[in-house]
Enzyme design. Structure first.
Site, short mmCIF file in Angstrom:
data_model
loop_
_atom_site.label_atom_id
_atom_site.label_comp_id
_atom_site.label_asym_id
_atom_site.label_seq_id
_atom_site.Cartn_x
_atom_site.Cartn_y
_atom_site.Cartn_z
N SER A 66 0.80 -1.24 0.00
CA SER A 66 0.00 0.00 0.00
C SER A 66 0.82 1.28 0.00
O SER A 66 0.27 2.36 -0.17
CB SER A 66 -0.96 0.01 1.19
OG SER A 66 -2.00 -0.89 0.93
N LYS A 69 0.30 3.34 -2.97
CA LYS A 69 -0.88 4.20 -3.12
C LYS A 69 -0.53 5.69 -3.15
O LYS A 69 -1.25 6.50 -3.72
CB LYS A 69 -1.90 3.89 -2.01
CG LYS A 69 -2.49 2.48 -2.16
CD LYS A 69 -3.32 2.04 -0.96
CE LYS A 69 -3.85 0.63 -1.18
NZ LYS A 69 -4.50 0.06 0.01
N TYR A 193 -4.16 -2.76 -10.01
CA TYR A 193 -3.97 -2.54 -8.57
C TYR A 193 -3.03 -3.59 -7.96
O TYR A 193 -2.10 -3.24 -7.23
CB TYR A 193 -5.35 -2.56 -7.87
CG TYR A 193 -5.26 -2.55 -6.37
CD1 TYR A 193 -4.96 -1.37 -5.68
CD2 TYR A 193 -5.46 -3.71 -5.63
CE1 TYR A 193 -4.87 -1.36 -4.30
CE2 TYR A 193 -5.37 -3.70 -4.26
CZ TYR A 193 -5.08 -2.53 -3.59
OH TYR A 193 -4.98 -2.54 -2.21
N TYR A 245 -4.42 3.77 8.09
CA TYR A 245 -5.79 3.23 8.24
C TYR A 245 -6.36 3.61 9.61
O TYR A 245 -6.21 4.75 10.05
CB TYR A 245 -5.79 1.71 8.01
CG TYR A 245 -5.00 1.32 6.82
CD1 TYR A 245 -5.42 1.70 5.56
CD2 TYR A 245 -3.80 0.63 6.94
CE1 TYR A 245 -4.68 1.38 4.44
CE2 TYR A 245 -3.05 0.31 5.82
CZ TYR A 245 -3.49 0.69 4.58
OH TYR A 245 -2.76 0.40 3.48
N VAL A 263 1.22 -3.62 3.82
CA VAL A 263 1.24 -4.91 4.53
C VAL A 263 2.48 -5.75 4.25
O VAL A 263 2.66 -6.81 4.84
CB VAL A 263 -0.03 -5.78 4.28
CG1 VAL A 263 -1.25 -5.18 4.92
CG2 VAL A 263 -0.24 -6.06 2.80
N1 GLN Z 1 -2.35 -5.40 -1.82
C1 GLN Z 1 -2.83 -5.30 -0.46
C2 GLN Z 1 -4.33 -5.49 -0.40
O1 GLN Z 1 -5.00 -5.02 -1.25
C3 GLN Z 1 -2.46 -3.96 0.07
C4 GLN Z 1 -2.98 -3.72 1.45
C5 GLN Z 1 -2.03 -2.97 2.33
O2 GLN Z 1 -0.83 -2.88 2.09
N2 GLN Z 1 -2.56 -2.48 3.42
O3 GLN Z 1 -4.85 -6.12 0.45
#
Ligand code: GLN
Length: 311
Positions: A66, A69, A193, A245, A263
């Site tokens: 993420s 993003k 994505y 988050y 993650v």
């Molecule tokens: N690719 C992961 C997902 O969509 C990214 C989530 C994350 O890094 N928080 O679940």
């Protein structure tokens, strides 16, 4: 000159954390990430003078997940500007990164671009007018430019692993599409994505890549503008309020600097005017944020007096 204090602090943090036993749990809902050794820790800090302080596994590539993003949002803003805010909000979600409930009662407008639903809309924007391959090529080219490094790549195994198990993201994408908030075919948005999340980078590369956010939107090596300083400020504001988050409030309380987690265990953090920082350790807390990564940033911001709320 890189300050001696910074180099010493970075080395000390790595030494202190290497002794830690409680490291959280690696993300195992993406099978390819379940096998990553939780014993790893890396840190890299790029300062205003173009110097880099590193320690631990700062040269080991990891899945940025993420953290991507932030870069995707930068590109989407470049493409359609502020009109993106008709399709995605700018408020912390207070919910898990992959939550679907909020999306229903807010009628398909994700709270912010850093939760999965919001990032899927951002991917849809990047994809418009392109094939997924071309859109991903653009993301990679952007990273090669901002990090001054053409070796950054997409780990196809990670992307395919998530593609095979990404049922929640598929649900979110279908739901967004039902509300008319995805323009491209769901499978193409998901493919874009997942591959964007599967970009592999080292702490060193990630700290380099984040410099435009730390230094007023400019690319320090060439001096050229990547984004306007206003845009850099706004992306930083979103990182501070939404980058972790439902752990964003606690992260602001403890660390006090804009940052985006993933993650894979990586965190990109930005100290405006002072530094771009990347930390990585695969073990996560209950919100999906790196345990040692957050601890490292807390120690660093305290010792350097880097909190944006005062030194
Ligand atoms: N690719 C992961 C997902 O969509 C990214 C989530 C994350 O890094 N928080 O679940």
């Amino acid at each position: 000159m890189m300050s001696e204090k910074l180099a010493e602090t970075v080395a000390e943090i790595a030494a202190t954390l290497s002794a830690r036993a409680d490291r959280g749990r690696v993300a195992d809902y993406i099978p390819e990430l379940a096998g990553v050794d939780p014993g790893q820790f890396g840190i890299a800090v790029a300062d205003a003078g173009g110097h880099m302080a590193t320690a631990g596994d700062a040269a080991t590539p990891f899945s940025i997940q993420s953290v991507s993003k932030v870069f995707a949002l930068t590109l989407a803003l470049g493409k359609i500007g502020d009109s993106i805010w008709h399709r995605v909000g700018r408020e912390p979600s207070g919910n898990a990164f992959n939550s679907i409930t909020q999306l229903e009662y807010e009628k398909g407008i994700p709270r912010n671009p850093f939760i999965n639903a919001g990032a899927l809309v951002v991917s849809d924007v990047i994809l418009s007018g392109h094939t997924p391959k071309v859109a991903l090529g653009e993301v990679l080219r952007f990273l090669h430019f901002v990090a001054d490094d053409e070796t950054i790549f997409i780990d196809d195994k990670v992307a395919r692993s998530e593609e095979a198990t990404g049922f929640r993201n598929a649900a979110l994408a279908n739901y967004l599409r039902a509300f008319g908030n995805l323009k491209n075919p769901v499978e193409m948005v998901l493919g874009t994505y997942f591959h964007q999340c599967a970009i592999a980078m080292t702490c060193r590369q990630l700290a380099m890549a984040g410099r435009y956010l730390a230094f007023g939107g400019r690319h320090p090596t060439s001096g050229g503008g990547v984004v306007s300083s206003d845009r850099a400020k706004r992306i930083n504001a979103l990182m501070l309020t939404c980058g972790h988050y439902d752990g964003s409030g606690d992260f602001a309380f403890r660390v006090g600097i804009p940052a985006k987690s993933g993650v894979g265990g990586g965190i990109l953090a930005v100290v405006p005017g002072k530094a771009s920082i990347a930390v990585w350790s695969p073990g996560l807390d209950a919100q999906g944020n790196s345990v040692l990564g957050s601890d490292a940033l807390e120690m660093l911001s305290r010792r350097m007096g880097w909190s944006v709320f005062g030194d």
